[in-house]
Design a protein around this motif. Structure first.
Motif, PDB file in Angstrom:
ATOM      1  N   THR A   1      -9.770  -0.072  31.673  1.00  0.00           N
ATOM      2  CA  THR A   1      -9.909  -1.171  30.718  1.00  0.00           C
ATOM      3  C   THR A   1     -11.266  -1.136  30.032  1.00  0.00           C
ATOM      4  O   THR A   1     -11.379  -1.306  28.815  1.00  0.00           O
ATOM      5  N   ALA A   2     -12.310  -0.886  30.819  1.00  0.00           N
ATOM      6  CA  ALA A   2     -13.661  -0.833  30.243  1.00  0.00           C
ATOM      7  C   ALA A   2     -13.790   0.316  29.257  1.00  0.00           C
ATOM      8  O   ALA A   2     -14.425   0.194  28.195  1.00  0.00           O
ATOM      9  N   ALA A   3     -13.165   1.451  29.576  1.00  0.00           N
ATOM     10  CA  ALA A   3     -13.234   2.603  28.676  1.00  0.00           C
ATOM     11  C   ALA A   3     -12.511   2.299  27.364  1.00  0.00           C
ATOM     12  O   ALA A   3     -13.007   2.631  26.275  1.00  0.00           O
ATOM     13  N   LYS A   4     -11.331   1.644  27.482  1.00  0.00           N
ATOM     14  CA  LYS A   4     -10.595   1.280  26.281  1.00  0.00           C
ATOM     15  C   LYS A   4     -11.402   0.305  25.424  1.00  0.00           C
ATOM     16  O   LYS A   4     -11.445   0.395  24.195  1.00  0.00           O
ATOM     17  N   THR A   5     -12.042  -0.637  26.091  1.00  0.00           N
ATOM     18  CA  THR A   5     -12.856  -1.608  25.366  1.00  0.00           C
ATOM     19  C   THR A   5     -13.982  -0.914  24.621  1.00  0.00           C
ATOM     20  O   THR A   5     -14.276  -1.229  23.465  1.00  0.00           O
ATOM     21  N   LYS A   6     -14.633   0.050  25.284  1.00  0.00           N
ATOM     22  CA  LYS A   6     -15.696   0.818  24.639  1.00  0.00           C
ATOM     23  C   LYS A   6     -15.151   1.560  23.409  1.00  0.00           C
ATOM     24  O   LYS A   6     -15.807   1.620  22.373  1.00  0.00           O
TER      25      LYS A   6
ATOM     26  N   ALA B   1      -7.729   9.970  21.600  1.00  0.00           N
ATOM     27  CA  ALA B   1      -7.665  10.698  22.872  1.00  0.00           C
ATOM     28  C   ALA B   1      -8.828  10.276  23.753  1.00  0.00           C
ATOM     29  O   ALA B   1      -9.903   9.904  23.278  1.00  0.00           O
ATOM     30  N   LEU B   2      -8.569  10.333  25.073  1.00  0.00           N
ATOM     31  CA  LEU B   2      -9.590  10.008  26.074  1.00  0.00           C
ATOM     32  C   LEU B   2      -9.433  10.979  27.231  1.00  0.00           C
ATOM     33  O   LEU B   2      -8.328  11.209  27.717  1.00  0.00           O
ATOM     34  N   SER B   3     -10.547  11.564  27.646  1.00  0.00           N
ATOM     35  CA  SER B   3     -10.496  12.547  28.726  1.00  0.00           C
ATOM     36  C   SER B   3     -10.140  11.878  30.046  1.00  0.00           C
ATOM     37  O   SER B   3     -10.252  10.655  30.195  1.00  0.00           O
ATOM     38  N   GLU B   4      -9.692  12.685  31.034  1.00  0.00           N
ATOM     39  CA  GLU B   4      -9.272  12.145  32.321  1.00  0.00           C
ATOM     40  C   GLU B   4     -10.404  11.429  33.040  1.00  0.00           C
ATOM     41  O   GLU B   4     -10.174  10.432  33.738  1.00  0.00           O
ATOM     42  N   ASN B   5     -11.631  11.917  32.878  1.00  0.00           N
ATOM     43  CA  ASN B   5     -12.759  11.244  33.548  1.00  0.00           C
ATOM     44  C   ASN B   5     -13.310  10.083  32.733  1.00  0.00           C
ATOM     45  O   ASN B   5     -14.316   9.469  33.107  1.00  0.00           O
ATOM     46  N   ARG B   6     -12.665   9.795  31.609  1.00  0.00           N
ATOM     47  CA  ARG B   6     -13.004   8.677  30.731  1.00  0.00           C
ATOM     48  C   ARG B   6     -14.458   8.731  30.245  1.00  0.00           C
ATOM     49  O   ARG B   6     -15.101   7.702  30.059  1.00  0.00           O
ATOM     50  N   GLN B   7     -14.921   9.948  30.004  1.00  0.00           N
ATOM     51  CA  GLN B   7     -16.289  10.100  29.496  1.00  0.00           C
ATOM     52  C   GLN B   7     -16.336  10.724  28.094  1.00  0.00           C
ATOM     53  O   GLN B   7     -17.386  10.747  27.474  1.00  0.00           O
ATOM     54  N   THR B   8     -15.214  11.210  27.613  1.00  0.00           N
ATOM     55  CA  THR B   8     -15.156  11.792  26.271  1.00  0.00           C
ATOM     56  C   THR B   8     -13.988  11.184  25.511  1.00  0.00           C
ATOM     57  O   THR B   8     -12.844  11.260  25.979  1.00  0.00           O
ATOM     58  N   ALA B   9     -14.273  10.575  24.385  1.00  0.00           N
ATOM     59  CA  ALA B   9     -13.248   9.947  23.555  1.00  0.00           C
ATOM     60  C   ALA B   9     -13.254  10.595  22.177  1.00  0.00           C
ATOM     61  O   ALA B   9     -14.294  11.040  21.682  1.00  0.00           O
ATOM     62  N   VAL B  10     -12.087  10.667  21.566  1.00  0.00           N
ATOM     63  CA  VAL B  10     -11.942  11.254  20.226  1.00  0.00           C
ATOM     64  C   VAL B  10     -11.424  10.178  19.286  1.00  0.00           C
ATOM     65  O   VAL B  10     -10.467   9.459  19.608  1.00  0.00           O
ATOM     66  N   PHE B  11     -12.064  10.086  18.122  1.00  0.00           N
ATOM     67  CA  PHE B  11     -11.679   9.117  17.098  1.00  0.00           C
ATOM     68  C   PHE B  11     -11.331   9.868  15.819  1.00  0.00           C
ATOM     69  O   PHE B  11     -11.963  10.870  15.483  1.00  0.00           O
ATOM     70  N   GLN B  12     -10.332   9.359  15.121  1.00  0.00           N
ATOM     71  CA  GLN B  12      -9.984   9.912  13.812  1.00  0.00           C
ATOM     72  C   GLN B  12     -10.376   8.886  12.758  1.00  0.00           C
ATOM     73  O   GLN B  12      -9.872   7.770  12.739  1.00  0.00           O
ATOM     74  N   VAL B  13     -11.306   9.300  11.896  1.00  0.00           N
ATOM     75  CA  VAL B  13     -11.801   8.419  10.836  1.00  0.00           C
ATOM     76  C   VAL B  13     -11.194   8.870   9.507  1.00  0.00           C
ATOM     77  O   VAL B  13     -11.319  10.036   9.123  1.00  0.00           O
ATOM     78  N   ILE B  14     -10.536   7.941   8.827  1.00  0.00           N
ATOM     79  CA  ILE B  14      -9.894   8.247   7.546  1.00  0.00           C
ATOM     80  C   ILE B  14     -10.772   7.702   6.422  1.00  0.00           C
ATOM     81  O   ILE B  14     -10.916   6.489   6.280  1.00  0.00           O
TER      82      ILE B  14
END
Length: 836
Positions: A535-540, A561-574
């Motif tokens: 939940t905290a990772a999603k909030t971040k 996308a979010l890595s299994e260890n919840r330390q790397t997130a990917v965002f797509q900016v349009i």
């Protein structure tokens, strides 16, 4: 060097079978190596050490599924919104594509859009359910509290009341916990819906849908079989399917019909100038051998070295142009000497020692300018420069080794029968006198004829009206150079493809139905703090997305996308506009500037990657490298010309002329490819930023080619001056001697380069245009108008050199004048007919 080349020419004549056989073996070996060891070409222009490359490396480690390349397919219903059958057909096709080996994932636009559309309804329903549950929980709690009061009023002890209501309270507490969890989930859902606002996969009118295909490898590494299969499966009855540039780009074919047209024009010019098919065919044959070895060698190394698709194309373009020109200079010298009665063995050797010496120097200038592309420190540009320089080096070697051997086989067939008859009659006229008197009489008559002809034609007009020629040249070049001040650099997108191509139609349809930003999304990689729960990772993630979406000209920012260890997130900016637009370049800059604020507020460190960000980085690096590279090339031209012409003013004049023609070429490219002037003529359907590595390539290549013509024009003027002519007469005489062959060579080079203006590889088109126009202006406006006009005005001062500097500088004798005098004194004279 002239003497060494003279001996090399004799060796090639005497050992013609050996030389031809060796080159044939080399050609076969290179061709076999290219077929056996070639790898895939690329249109990715990464720069190690940049943020985009670091983020990509991080994704490959932490989230391999997000590190592969991606492409899109746009489906369009021709007349009305998609029918149920059409939607099912598209879904089935995408399911088949997803099952292909090499495909990581496929986004079904209808399923994804349904999720987005239902999100609002689901959120509203969830809010109602939460409100009802909260009301029910509140009522239950009130009822339990009332029951406790009744029990207390009946006189029960508190411990008994607590024990009696413990079960009911536990149920209420459990319900409250579930309600809190549902509220948190609903809040995340609301933030996800907010982040996805403005993002669509099916157009609002229901006539278009866009599917994203994620591959396990980069798109440049995809085999052609996979590309073809994906495009084949995407064909749905009754639906138009347009694959994006990443899928359709075919960089395996080097030579197309437009390039062949340029070579055909060059062949016609050679035939008109040289008069026989044999003589016209020799420069073409030498150029093809040089290209075969140079470009074949480049292909053989693609399995070891990553190369862009422009690398072999550049080698092909330069190899054809300089290969034809260099051979032409030598063949023309050989023909002239044969017609004067020189024996063929001596003529070939002397042509290699004189014109071949000038060719060697001219080639070295091009090679140095291209090899200097390693100076900016950009790997793909360094490979491009070295490969092109190697191809030019091969062209020079072919001209001074293979050409004399083939000329030995050709014999007198390089001259037409009519021209032979005229030469025989002219030689017979002087044969009746003794050798010394005949030679003197002939030389005197040729000098008189030469002086008379030098007064006529373009060279005569320029030297009679030098101020008009000077001012007109500067005005023309200056006017053409004005748009260069607005030069903007970027790498090409789908909008630069031909209008009838699938890539262009995909680009156009994407912009029409979904906004230009969907043609080039920006990938943002976030490094989250350690120890976060789900939940905290999603909030971040949503906190970061909110910050990204606040940047100007950003339509949407979605966590993908979010890595299994919840330390790397990917965002797509349009972004709002396409990847090559000025606003998107600014968005990339603003997103990076926003990084410090995001880190301070959320603890998340962001970095940008993806093709759009990489293109911006490459263009920025190339723009920064342009001034120092120009300084290197200009400095190099001054030093080289100082050595060649032993003059201070001639190098300054040559370099100034080069800068004028360069500026004019830049300005014309901006006007046509950035502003869209004459767009229909040059098939520019989507004007935009100029190819980012065009300026630095144009500087290097045009410098080398400009110095070629400078050498052949000015060396003739210097030779006439050194032989005793007045400075102004030497300008006329030297110009006349070089003008015909330089004109033919320039037309040939312009024709070859112009053939690439409509190349099937659209990335090479503006470079072909810039080189064709640059050579045209440099040869005819600068070298054949401005330079002789200025040299006529400054007279003897053109050849001034301080004595101390004259003693220090070596005498390179580029035209081999000393060698020519030495061999003329010792060589026996023969008539043209007896010589062969």
């Amino acid at each position: 060097m002239a003497t060494l080349l003279y001996r090399l020419g004799r060796f090639a004549y005497d050992r013609r079978w050996l030389v031809v056989s060796l080159w044939f073996v080399v050609l076969l070996a290179v061709g076999g190596s290219a077929a056996a060891f070639h790898g895939a070409l690329s249109n990715s222009f990464q720069i190690p050490g940049t943020e985009t490359q670091r983020m990509l490396d991080k994704l490959q480690t932490d989230l391999p599924s997000s590190a592969g390349g991606s492409a899109t397919i746009v489906f369009e219903s021709p007349n009305s919104a998609f029918t149920a059958d059409q939607k099912q057909g598209i879904t089935d096709a995408l399911a088949k594509i997803k099952g292909l080996d090499g495909v990581q994932n496929v986004t079904d636009p209808f399923a994804t859009q349904a999720q987005l559309d239902n999100a609002t309804t689901q959120l509203a329903s969830g809010q109602k359910q939460l409100a009802a549950a909260e009301a029910q929980l509140t009522a239950g709690q009130q009822q339990l509290d009332a029951e406790r009061k009744q029990l207390a009023a009946s006189g029960l002890p508190q411990s008994a009341i607590t024990s009696a209501t413990a079960g009911a309270q536990a149920k209420l507490d459990s319900g409250a916990a579930q309600l809190a969890q549902q509220k948190a989930s609903l809040a995340l859902g609301e933030r996800q819906a907010q982040a996805s606002q403005g993002l669509r996969f099916v157009s609002t009118d229901g006539k278009a849908a866009i599917a994203t295909i994620q591959f396990t490898k980069s798109t440049d590494a995809l085999p052609s079989s996979l590309r073809d299969e994906v495009q084949s499966l995407a064909q749905v009855p009754g639906v138009n399917s347009y694959a994006s540039k990443e899928l359709t780009q075919d960089i395996s074919q080097l030579f197309g019909t437009s390039e062949a047209t340029g070579v055909i024009i060059a062949a016609i010019v050679l035939l008109v100038m040289l008069g026989t098919f044999v003589a016209a065919g020799l420069p073409l044959l030498m150029a093809l051998v040089g290209v075969g070895v140079g470009v074949g060698g480049t292909f053989a190394l693609t399995g070891l070295v990553q190369m862009s698709s422009t690398t072999p194309m550049l080698g092909l373009m330069l190899g054809l142009a300089v290969g034809i020109d260099y051979s032409l200079f030598i063949v023309n010298r050989h023909r002239t000497q044969l017609l004067r009665g020189m024996p063929p063995r001596e003529s070939i050797a002397l042509a290699i020692g004189t014109s071949g010496n000038a060719v060697l120097f001219a080639g070295i200038t091009v090679i140095i300018a291209l090899a200097a592309l390693v100076v900016p420190g950009l790997p793909f540009l360094s490979v491009m420069g070295i490969a092109a320089a190697a191809t030019v080096a091969v062209a020079v070697l072919v001209a001074v080794t293979l050409l004399p051997a083939v000329l030995a086989f050709a014999g007198r067939r390089i001259i037409s029968k009519r021209r032979w008859a005229k030469a025989d009659a002219e030689n017979a006229r002087f044969a009746s006198a003794n050798e010394g008197e005949g030679g003197a009489a002939r030389s005197a008559e040729e000098a008189r004829v030469d002086a008379a002809k030098s007064q006529r034609g373009w060279g005569g007009w320029v030297t009679r009206h030098p101020w008009i020629a000077l001012v007109a040249s500067i005005v023309v070049l200056g006017a053409l150079a004005l748009p260069a001040a607005q030069l903007r650099l970027a790498l090409p997108d789908g909008g630069s493809e031909p209008v009838d191509s699938s890539a262009y139609k995909a680009y156009e349809a994407t912009g029409k139905y979904f906004g230009q930003g969907m043609t080039g999304p920006i990938i943002v990689v976030g490094e989250l703090p350690a120890g976060l729960d789900a939940t905290a990772a999603k909030t971040k993630e949503y906190d970061v997305a909110d910050q990204l979406r606040s940047v100007a000209n950003v339509t949407a920012a979605v966590p993908v996308a979010l890595s299994e260890n919840r330390q790397t997130a990917v965002f797509q900016v349009i972004p709002t506009d396409g990847p090559a637009s000025a606003s998107t370049v600014q968005v990339v800059s603003d997103l990076r500037a926003k990084g410090a604020q995001i880190r301070s507020q959320t603890g998340v460190t962001i970095g940008l990657t993806g093709q759009t960000a990489a293109n911006v980085d490459v263009s920025s690096k190339l723009a920064d490298a342009l001034p120092p590279y120009l300084a290197i090339v200009v400095g190099l031209s001054l030093v080289l010309l100082l050595l060649v012409f032993r003059s201070l003013l001639v190098p300054l004049l040559a370099t100034g002329g080069f800068l004028l023609s360069l500026g004019a070429a830049f300005g014309a490219v901006v006007a046509v490819y950035q502003w869209g002037w004459l767009g229909p003529v040059f098939d520019v359907t989507h004007p935009g930023a100029v190819l980012s590595f065009l300026p630095i390539l144009l500087i290097g290549i045009l410098f080398g080619l400009a110095m070629d013509y400078q050498v052949f024009i000015t060396s003739g003027i210097r030779e006439a001056y050194v032989h005793g002519q007045e400075a102004h007469l030497a300008v006329q005489t030297g110009f006349r001697h070089a003008a015909r062959v330089v004109t033919a060579a320039a037309i040939i080079m312009v024709s070859v380069f112009a053939g690439f203006i409509f190349s099937h590889v659209t990335m090479i088109r503006p470079l072909g245009f810039a080189l064709a126009l640059g050579v045209l202006l440099d040869a005819f406006v600068v070298r054949m108008t401005l330079v002789p006009a200025v040299m006529r005005l400054i007279g003897r001062g053109a050849w001034w050199l301080p004595r101390w500097l004259a003693r220090l500088l070596p005498d390179l004798d580029i035209e081999g004048a000393k060698l020519e005098r030495t061999t003329a004194e010792s060589a026996p004279r023969e008539t043209a007919g007896a010589a062969l």
